[in-house]
Design an enzyme around this catalytic site. Sequence first.
Site, PDB file in Angstrom:
ATOM      1  N   GLU A   1     -79.966 -80.064   3.139  1.00 24.02           N
ATOM      2  CA  GLU A   1     -81.420 -79.928   2.993  1.00 24.02           C
ATOM      3  C   GLU A   1     -82.108 -79.685   4.340  1.00 24.02           C
ATOM      4  O   GLU A   1     -83.024 -80.418   4.714  1.00 24.02           O
ATOM      5  CB  GLU A   1     -81.991 -81.191   2.327  1.00 24.02           C
ATOM      6  CG  GLU A   1     -81.498 -81.404   0.917  1.00 24.02           C
ATOM      7  CD  GLU A   1     -82.302 -82.427   0.139  1.00 24.02           C
ATOM      8  OE1 GLU A   1     -82.902 -83.308   0.756  1.00 24.02           O
ATOM      9  OE2 GLU A   1     -82.341 -82.322  -1.104  1.00 24.02           O
TER      10      GLU A   1
ATOM     11  N   GLU B   1     -77.604 -80.779  -6.578  1.00 28.97           N
ATOM     12  CA  GLU B   1     -78.001 -82.148  -6.917  1.00 28.97           C
ATOM     13  C   GLU B   1     -78.956 -82.140  -8.103  1.00 28.97           C
ATOM     14  O   GLU B   1     -80.149 -81.877  -7.936  1.00 28.97           O
ATOM     15  CB  GLU B   1     -78.692 -82.843  -5.728  1.00 28.97           C
ATOM     16  CG  GLU B   1     -77.757 -83.162  -4.581  1.00 28.97           C
ATOM     17  CD  GLU B   1     -78.455 -83.857  -3.419  1.00 28.97           C
ATOM     18  OE1 GLU B   1     -79.484 -84.524  -3.640  1.00 28.97           O
ATOM     19  OE2 GLU B   1     -77.961 -83.712  -2.274  1.00 28.97           O
TER      20      GLU B   1
HETATM   21  C1  GAL Z   1     -81.514 -85.558  -1.563  1.00 27.32           C
HETATM   22  C2  GAL Z   1     -80.398 -85.711  -0.549  1.00 27.32           C
HETATM   23  C3  GAL Z   1     -79.355 -86.702  -1.055  1.00 27.32           C
HETATM   24  C4  GAL Z   1     -80.024 -87.951  -1.540  1.00 27.32           C
HETATM   25  C5  GAL Z   1     -81.054 -87.600  -2.586  1.00 27.32           C
HETATM   26  C6  GAL Z   1     -81.816 -88.770  -3.125  1.00 27.32           C
HETATM   27  O1  GAL Z   1     -82.623 -84.985  -1.018  1.00 27.32           O
HETATM   28  O2  GAL Z   1     -79.787 -84.477  -0.302  1.00 27.32           O
HETATM   29  O3  GAL Z   1     -78.450 -86.975  -0.023  1.00 27.32           O
HETATM   30  O4  GAL Z   1     -80.610 -88.574  -0.467  1.00 27.32           O
HETATM   31  O5  GAL Z   1     -82.000 -86.764  -2.041  1.00 27.32           O
HETATM   32  O6  GAL Z   1     -80.966 -89.646  -3.723  1.00 27.32           O
END
Ligand code: GAL
Length: 849
Positions: free
Chosen positions: A185, A254
């Site tokens: 990110e 994600e």
């Molecule tokens: C994303 C990040 C993950 C985790 C997630 C929230 O932005 O890439 O590593 O932090 O948020 O759980």
Amino acid sequence: METTSVSKFLLPFLCFALFSSILVVHSAVTYDSKALLINGQRRILISGSIHYPRSTPDMWEDLIQKAKDGGLDVIETYVFWNVHEPSQGNYNFEGRYDLVRFVKTIQKAGLYAHLRIGPYVCAEWNFGGFPVWLKYVPGISFRTDNEPFKRAMQGFTEKIVGMMKSEHLYESQGGPIILSQIENEYGKQSQLLGAVGKNYVNWAAKMAVEMGTGVPWVMCKEDDAPDPVINTCNGFYCDKFTPNRAYKPRIWTEAWSGWFSEFGGPIYKRPVQDLAFAVGLFIQKGGSFVNYYMYHGGTNFGRTAGGPFITTSYDYDAPLDEYGLIRQPKYGHLKELHKAIKMCERALVSTDPVVTSLGNFQQAYVYSTKSGDCAAFLSNSDSKSAVRVMFNNMHYNLPPWSISILPDCRNVVFNTAKVGVQTSQMEMLPTNTQMFSWESFNEDISSLEDSSAVAITATGLLEQINVTRDTSDYLWYITSVDIGSSESFLRGGELPTLIVQSTGHAVHIFINGQLSGSGYGTREDRRFRYTGPVNLRAGTNTIALLSVAVGLPNIGGHFETWNTGILGPIALHGLDKGKLDLSWQKWTYQVGLKGEAMNLASPNGISSVEWMQSALVLQKNQPLTWHKTYFNAPEGDEPLALDMEGMGKGQIWINGESIGRYWTTTATGNCNGCSYAGSFRPPNCQLGCGQPTQRWYHVPRSWLKPNHNLLVVFEELGGDPSRISLVKRSVSSVCADVSEYHPNFKNWHIDSYGKSEEFHPPKVHLHCSPGQAISSIKFASFGTPLGTCGNYEQGTCHSPASYAILEKKCIGKRRCIVTVTNSNFGHDPCPNVLKRLSVEAVCAPTAAN
Ligand code: GAL
């Protein structure tokens, strides 16, 4: 001879087998606009995050197998630099940190792996995965075009890639790894930094690609990801995402299955209907890779939680709960979704969709190939209303905020809002495990006044991590104040007030050895000001401030430069002379606790002090106290946890292994229910308000021996250790809630992979865990019941036969099936009304247990 003839007979086959196995060439993983190509084939891949240090190695196989059974193709993990290189150049790949073993476990299960090396990982992990020593490399600046940083980042990336290569773990070598991530990110950072950020991204991409892994690299949330790196999406929804080049596939790295918790905050839940809808939308629009973050969240053991204030539990409301148990209906509903998507795979990867509008908020995406495959997705993004749409001359009823999947463009095999699988209620049950008599040891703070016993003395206030290097959560700041005997507060006047400005994360104030108050920051604002009256005496007073770090930040621009600890000002107000500033006095510092230095938490260090029978300790609820006891492991294989409700804040160890930080502070939030329909955000779905954010702390079974397990608790505030108990987690009841067949809505039932049956009468399926059976029916109503699992109520229509039917079919059984039809319940309790059957069945251990 017999053997000779057999071997003669087998020989040609053996030769062929040998020859063909030599011929199996693993080509590089590639991609095009539609999908990743593995061995030349485009694939729709379902993936899930399981972070290896968040469970124990002997849980891995089971977690991965459950993931496979849930319809996953890929397991994703970050690589956690700080656990692998705790001090510069010294590596640790043992136990929970055995990355190679983890990847090989994935391979053994026949799944693929996505290795997100980072090495910045965020992940609610201490310092975002960076080792703390990295901050002290001269001239370093994290995640930017900075030579010392780039050198270190490249070094660690090479180390990991080298390990994977030498173990032949990349797909191109016959291994399971099909994808890898560099950075995490970075997009927003890059924009803020401008040209420097851009240089860094280009460098990172080139550095990674030049490692020649034979599998593609991704950068998530980095719209400028340079070719050939694929930019990917993270979020609750990713259906609006398109990669930065037309020839890159749509990858969702994600898909947040829930959310993490912080101490003092509520628990967040994401309804599975919404998660399934989000995934459905993404696939409908041509997405070909979805990773659930998290599929199993697990536990932040030890001091690995990020921060500040990330809880020890990283449950995340994931399909597999913190303990590795299946969370229903989330797990089962997603499994059905995955089956439905896989039935469409050939059509999805072969052609572009034809999109038609079916209404204001309704669309049909049709993937129809020349070879005759046809898959359709009918979506309704109206969060309020169900809609009846016409598609291919047929009527389809779409519930609000849902997608129906039609793998043959005719039959609905799955609708994201119609949850057919059961809901399981989990419970923490007593284990009958006796804690043998508790003993305690008071963290000795008397010698703190004697500066010869402490490590550092300085004029003024020091930043905490600079002093502790994060070897402990604790740093003592100690000074003294002389109070003249003529001060008016000594003669009944108002006590002076101490004001302490801290940059985080918590502080306990001790005046002459007595706890006089505590102050806490929050995750959103680490800084806080403590204000409280102090009971000083005439003469010299010791002011000892125990500053506590509760997980180092894991996110935010240049978080490595953020301060922790007490940087002041510190002042006493209300003395006869007015204010006395203490900030620039002589301060002495002690890193960590005496008990830590003596290794009191470990079986080897335990005898270095004289423990007192807790029953004999006069002052109960004593702050800064070490407690110890022994217990025998309970039988069975249910996951275990410690119930810490009677305690305050501190850390727990079992047989020297750190269970993590605990804190029973109460969750505040807005727990006013939650609807699956409409754009999900964590604040919409909160649970647990008014309860401790985290009451139970996972005790991995593999850390226990049959007898004489050493439990050590360090309590900062004061609590009653005799209230600590070991509990086991198991299914307490199962619920199902299924509608009868309605002429306007076809209930299709997927019987096995890829097979659908028309007009299958809807059924309620209930099953308890192994070793359990249904002992009673807590609720049953065929009619118009109301409420949800755990709180069902009868509605205006209720078949009087409901309980009898369920009891007859289910009591004493581990699993049972009941058909939802009028005839099954004798007669129709309310004609012309659409009825449903809601059941809650209690699961109890069978006699053999
Ligand atoms: C994303 C990040 C993950 C985790 C997630 C929230 O932005 O890439 O590593 O932090 O948020 O759980």
